[in-house]
Write a protein that holds these residues in place. Structure first.
Motif, mmCIF file in Angstrom:
data_model
loop_
_atom_site.group_PDB
_atom_site.id
_atom_site.type_symbol
_atom_site.label_atom_id
_atom_site.label_comp_id
_atom_site.label_asym_id
_atom_site.label_seq_id
_atom_site.Cartn_x
_atom_site.Cartn_y
_atom_site.Cartn_z
ATOM 1 N N VAL A 18 0.857 -1.189 0.000
ATOM 2 C CA VAL A 18 0.000 0.000 0.000
ATOM 3 C C VAL A 18 0.888 1.233 0.000
ATOM 4 N N HIS A 19 0.619 2.138 -0.927
ATOM 5 C CA HIS A 19 1.413 3.360 -1.039
ATOM 6 C C HIS A 19 0.589 4.559 -0.570
ATOM 7 N N VAL A 20 1.149 5.304 0.375
ATOM 8 C CA VAL A 20 0.563 6.565 0.801
ATOM 9 C C VAL A 20 1.427 7.677 0.212
ATOM 10 N N GLN A 21 0.809 8.486 -0.640
ATOM 11 C CA GLN A 21 1.541 9.575 -1.286
ATOM 12 C C GLN A 21 0.716 10.850 -1.212
ATOM 13 N N ARG A 30 -2.699 10.548 0.354
ATOM 14 C CA ARG A 30 -3.732 9.709 -0.252
ATOM 15 C C ARG A 30 -3.205 8.283 -0.387
ATOM 16 N N VAL A 31 -4.112 7.308 -0.250
ATOM 17 C CA VAL A 31 -3.754 5.913 -0.481
ATOM 18 C C VAL A 31 -4.006 5.597 -1.953
ATOM 19 N N LEU A 32 -2.983 5.150 -2.653
ATOM 20 C CA LEU A 32 -3.122 4.885 -4.085
ATOM 21 C C LEU A 32 -3.999 3.663 -4.346
ATOM 22 N N GLU A 33 -3.881 2.631 -3.497
ATOM 23 C CA GLU A 33 -4.668 1.406 -3.676
ATOM 24 C C GLU A 33 -6.006 1.574 -2.943
ATOM 25 N N ASP A 34 -6.828 2.513 -3.416
ATOM 26 C CA ASP A 34 -7.996 2.925 -2.639
ATOM 27 C C ASP A 34 -9.192 1.998 -2.769
ATOM 28 N N ASP A 35 -9.020 0.853 -3.432
ATOM 29 C CA ASP A 35 -10.123 -0.120 -3.513
ATOM 30 C C ASP A 35 -10.054 -1.151 -2.381
ATOM 31 N N LEU A 36 -9.024 -1.108 -1.554
ATOM 32 C CA LEU A 36 -8.890 -2.048 -0.455
ATOM 33 C C LEU A 36 -9.754 -1.627 0.732
#
Length: 231
Positions: free
Chosen positions: A121-124, A127-133
């Motif tokens: 999971v990347h927080v940049q 915002r969380v890039l993998e926002d479907d989790l």
């Protein structure tokens, strides 16, 4: 609560948290005593006071900090990276807290449902890039300190809510509270926002409830009874 005052407790908390955040390594009691000019007796009194308000989990054998949320001094299944730095986190909630303390930038490595499949999971830029989790909490936060290790171990990432339901059936665990991963990031960010402050204080039950409400966690699962003691 021991006889040490709150300012001393906060100073000792900061003396452990700041090096952990800066280096990824929990300092020893002896190192903190030397660095702060504090006797080991007073330091241990402050650590006992911290343990009493759930500000630290001490190793029962040697009294060294084992978990000082959002950090773990011992290996866990959740690893947080920021550049060339890294930390073990007790759970994704804590991992997002570390990301918040690093200004909303981090990469989190763990496993879906604590099982076979790895996930990153990347927080940049906040915002969380993998926002479907989604993130599932099996134990209500109000019961976390009944067994904090079990609580943390059961805060887990999943692909979706159907995967949560199937996992709960498979393991015979009651389904708890599930939220989008972005909401979990906001919870971690807000919960641990002041954790590295020199004048840190543990959240009161009212303050904790306010954070849950602020990030939209308003169902009975997230209810925290009003109490005089820190949460």
């Amino acid at each position: 609560m021991s006889s040490v005052d709150q300012d001393t407790v906060a100073r000792v908390h900061h003396a452990f948290i700041r090096p952990m955040l800066d280096t990824g390594r929990m300092p020893t009691r002896a190192a903190v005593a030397s660095e702060t000019g504090t006797s080991l007796e007073v330091l241990d009194d402050a650590l006992a006071a911290l343990a009493g308000i759930h500000g630290v989990v001490l190793d029962p054998h040697d009294g060294e900090p084992w978990v000082m949320h959002p950090f773990s001094a011992a290996p866990t299944a959740t690893w947080v990276e920021h550049g060339d730095q890294g930390w073990w986190a007790p759970c994704p909630w804590c991992a997002f807290g570390i990301a918040g303390l690093k200004n909303g930038h981090a990469t989190i490595h763990t496993r879906l449902g604590g099982e076979r499949e790895p996930v990153v999971v990347h927080v940049q830029d906040g915002r969380v890039l993998e926002d479907d989790l989604v993130v599932h909490f099996a134990v209500p936060p109000r019961d976390a300190w009944n067994n904090v290790h079990r609580f943390c171990a059961s805060v887990l990432l999943f692909r979706n809510r159907n995967a949560v339901s199937a996992w709960c059936v498979r393991h015979g665990i009651a389904e708890g509270g599930t939220m989008p991963v972005q909401q979990a990031w906001e919870l971690g960010r807000d919960w641990y926002a002041r954790h590295a402050d020199p004048d840190w204080r543990k959240w009161s039950a009212v303050q904790a409830a306010g954070i849950f409400n602020h990030v939209g966690l308003t169902t009975p699962f997230w209810h925290i009874p009003a109490a005089d003691q820190p949460f």
